[in-house]
Write an enzyme that holds these catalytic residues in place. Structure first.
Site, PDB file in Angstrom:
ATOM      1  CB  SER A 111      -8.008   3.817   2.796  1.00  0.00           C
ATOM      2  OG  SER A 111      -7.146   3.254   3.782  1.00  0.00           O
ATOM      3  CE  LYS A 120      -3.852   2.134   2.559  1.00  0.00           C
ATOM      4  NZ  LYS A 120      -4.766   1.989   3.719  1.00  0.00           N
ATOM      5  CB  SER A 128      -8.291   1.050   5.803  1.00  0.00           C
ATOM      6  OG  SER A 128      -9.018   2.252   5.878  1.00  0.00           O
TER       7      SER A 128
END
Length: 488
Positions: free
Chosen positions: A155, A80, A179
């Site tokens: 996210s 990420k 997330s």
């Protein structure tokens, strides 16, 4: 053998160890899959194919010499884009960090590299991890591989979609209010939010410093355990890292959950939950009972206050954390006649609307006239939420709940309705406020879209969560389902 790009981490390790597959072949298969599917999925912000193939060749050479570093040696993984990678662009999905290349690796990256993993690229996310749909990225909107007209969650939407699309066997995500877990559920994969302090946050671009946690995402619980064996553990460079020993998470996967007491909190089956989501979750919980666990209805009475509490504390922490981004030393810089005008323009143009919204909300909550009414009170309520979990874990070993009240929703449906978007995390936010671990495993489908079961554990007892999740996956096949991108 399963198509190479859809191998689990465990299956890839077995094939590599047996000499049936090389790390170069696996990495090339992942890169080919990324090239073929990225126009649909848009999960990656930056790829490092040359470095990945070099790492794969080194892994193959180690294995030929009988010197494999770990079960992850030669396994491709995506990261990420809020986790710092030395010399590799790290933008946090924000324009304000355009072009930023960190001069160091996050601790989790150091540990993955030391284990021989092949870092293949950086994954899209909501800007500074603020969002539940990955629509807030400044660069692109990631899609859900099960239906590319829908969101992958957020996210860590890029991290979830990359696994579900077969682009990589595993990824790292971060979880501040759900997330890792919400996108894992919406994309039909497994994901673990470890206990706050279990995995080092050094090198993580912070959103909410008392809430953020890095964790793994992959097809199976066994895969998550392999990754946790590498990334978990104390780090003296992180003041929030717990100085506790870490167990062998793979050794915890016994398949036996007889005698465990699993609490079913009534507050998590919320009004407005889609019937198909509730049905799939309750069916999954019944499977755990059939495997020998005892189900106990419990109450977490302060759950109803978690959403407003979170949306005071998290923006307040974001307001402080994001004050450092001014365009003076790195990243995007706007023009201005004076330094102060330049900083003002940089922040106004560099941050997206959701980030600006949360900075303003947090700054307001921290202001002198409202600190006691909002921030202090929110911290007091957070203590009550944490106390609920402490008390219920005196009665049960873990909790089982839905992950999201809905399946993946259409792109654009909620982006202009912040409250509707925030409600997507109603089942996950309390876990971050309490700091406890939570695991999500795929448990069915509703209207053709994946549903995830959430298991919540005692602090630093990820091992029990992984044991239960793995036992569930031994008698179900939801984690073996793969999306048909030709139809998505």
């Amino acid at each position: 053998m399963t198509e190479l790009h859809y191998l689990t981490v465990s299956a890839a390790h077995t094939a590599l160890a047996a000499g049936e597959l090389t790390a170069v072949e696996l990495t090339e298969a992942c890169l080919a899959r990324i090239n073929a599917t990225e126009p649909q999925i848009r999960a990656f912000l930056h790829l490092t194919p040359e470095a990945a193939l070099a790492a794969a060749r080194a892994a193959d050479e180690r294995r030929r010499r009988g010197q494999a570093l770990s079960p992850l040696d030669g396994i491709p993984i995506g990261i990420k884009d809020v986790i710092c990678t030395n010399g590799v662009p790290t933008t946090a999905g924000s324009r304000i960090l355009a072009g930023f290349r960190p001069p160091y690796n996050a601790t989790v990256i150091e540990r993955l590299l030391a284990a021989g993993t092949v870092l293949i690229g950086k994954l899209n996310c909501d800007e500074f991890a603020m969002g539940s749909s990955t629509e807030n990225s400044a660069y692109q909107i990631t899609t859900n591989p099960w239906d590319t007209s829908r969101v992958p969650g957020g996210s860590s939407g890029g991290s979830a979609a990359a696994v579900a699309a077969g682009q990589v066997p595993a990824t790292l995500g971060t979880d501040t209010g759900g997330s890792i877990r919400q996108p894992a559920a919406l994309c039909g994969i497994s994901g673990l939010k470890p206990t706050y302090g279990r995995v080092s946050r050094y090198g993580l671009i912070a959103y909410g410093s008392s809430l953020d946690q890095i964790g793994p995402m992959a097809w199976t619980v066994a895969d998550l355990a392999l990754i946790m064996n590498v990334i978990a553990g104390h780090d003296p460079r992180d003041g929030t890292s717990a100085p506790l020993p870490t167990p062998d998470y793979t050794a915890a996967l016994t398949g036996d959950i007889r005698g465990l007491r699993i609490g079913i909190p009534r507050e998590y089956f919320v009004e407005g939950m889609e019937p198909g989501v509730e049905a799939a979750t309750r069916t999954a919980i019944e499977v755990l009972r059939e495997q020998g666990a005892t189900l106990v209805e419990v109450s977490l009475p302060h759950t109803k206050y978690a959403l407003p509490t979170y949306y005071i504390i998290a923006p307040a922490e974001a307001s402080a954390n994001l004050a450092r981004f001014d365009g003076v030393r790195y990243g995007f810089r706007a023009e201005g006649e004076t330094m102060w005008e330049q900083i003002e323009q940089t922040r106004g143009q560099g941050f997206g609307p959701e980030v600006r919204r949360r900075i303003m909300l947090g700054t307001y909550a921290l202001s002198a006239g409202y600190y006691d009414a909002y921030y202090r009170r929110a911290q007091q309520v957070r203590t009550l939420i944490k106390r609920d979990f402490d008390q219920v874990f005196n009665e049960v070993d873990l909790l089982a709940t839905p992950t999201s009240p809905t399946v993946a929703f259409p792109i654009g449906q909620k982006i202009n309705d912040p409250l509707a978007m925030y409600l997507s995390d109603v089942c996950t936010l309390p876990i971050n406020l309490a700091g406890v671990p939570a695991l999500v495993v795929p448990c069915g489908f509703s209207d053709g879209l994946p549903v995830g079961l959430q298991l919540i554990g005692r602090p630093f007892d990820e091992a029990t969560l992984l044991r239960v999740g793995d036992a569930y996956q031994r008698v179900t096949d939801w984690h073996t389902r793969r999306p048909d991108l030709a139809r998505a």
